[in-house]
Scaffold this active site. Structure first.
Site, PDB file in Angstrom:
ATOM      1  N   GLU A 179       0.863  -1.865  -0.065  1.00 35.92           N
ATOM      2  CA  GLU A 179       0.383  -0.456  -0.266  1.00 35.92           C
ATOM      3  C   GLU A 179       0.050   1.146   0.121  1.00 35.92           C
ATOM      4  OE1 GLU A 179      -2.687   0.410   0.179  1.00 35.92           O
ATOM      5  OE2 GLU A 179      -4.062  -1.215   0.285  1.00 35.92           O
ATOM      6  N   SER A 180       1.492   1.149   0.672  1.00 36.64           N
ATOM      7  CA  SER A 180       2.688   2.745   1.396  1.00 36.64           C
ATOM      8  C   SER A 180       4.088   2.624   1.288  1.00 36.64           C
ATOM      9  CB  SER A 180       2.547   2.772   2.000  1.00 36.64           C
ATOM     10  OG  SER A 180       2.863   2.706   3.395  1.00 36.64           O
TER      11      SER A 180
END
Length: 211
Positions: free
Chosen positions: A101-102
């Site tokens: 995700e990040s």
């Protein structure tokens, strides 16, 4: 001594001679009083602006100081482990999701508006009780809680739960499984591969087996 001070002093002497109690002249606040007044004003201004001077301390206190069950090179290992354990999720799976995700960047953002370690959308974050998506502890807790909800909704099926996290539960229900979106299919594979990699390495602080 100024002219005003001389006149005030003469007036006090005249009052004393006539038996009257002299009127006390207001004095300037001491440095301590002035500081206290300025501090109170600053605190009130912060409250009006909707900020809290102790927010930074509160955020720091939220960060877990527990033990990580992930490899030593995984950022936020202890915090990820704590959030995963709280919501009954495999820490390796949550770490794999955060990596995808990040990239473990707490300030990451997407063009769609998702932000933070677990890339929560504003509406989703609010529904999960997350007030600051850029706070790693809140983001991890919210992401773990949301993933837990998807696992429960899809009978513990990890692939479907991950697909729902990425594309939304409606898409998974509509297609009866992982949607035929290249991005979502790649996402599911990548998160699971990340998780498998973390499981294959000993957690931080563990001693290697001699057997």
């Amino acid at each position: 001594m100024s002219v005003e001070s001389v006149i005030a002093r003469m007036s006090e002497l005249q009052q004393m001679i006539s038996g009257q109690v002299p009127t006390q002249t207001p004095t300037q606040p001491t440095n301590t009083q002035a500081f206290a007044s300025q501090l109170q004003d600053a605190t009130a201004s912060a409250a009006i602006a909707g900020t809290n001077p102790t927010d930074a301390t509160a955020t720091t206190s939220l960060m877990s100081t527990g033990v990580s069950e992930l490899p030593a090179d995984v950022p936020y290992g202890a915090e990820i482990t704590a959030a995963a354990k709280k919501h009954g999720i495999d820490p390796a799976l949550l770490a794999g999701l955060v990596k995808q995700e990040s990239g473990f960047n707490p300030n990451a953002g997407s063009p769609a508006g998702a932000r933070g370690l677990t890339q929560l959308m504003p509406g989703t974050a609010a529904g999960l009780g997350v007030t600051n998506v850029l706070d790693p502890a809140q983001s991890l807790d919210g992401g773990a809680k949301y993933l837990r909800a998807q696992l429960d909704a899809f009978g513990g099926d990890v692939a479907r739960a991950l697909a729902a996290y990425n594309a939304g539960p409606g898409a998974v229900q509509r297609y009866g499984g992982v949607p035929p979106y290249a991005e979502t299919q790649n996402y599911v594979r990548a998160v699971q591969a990340n998780a498998a990699g973390y499981r294959a390495h000993p957690p931080a602080g563990s001693a290697p087996s001699i057997l």
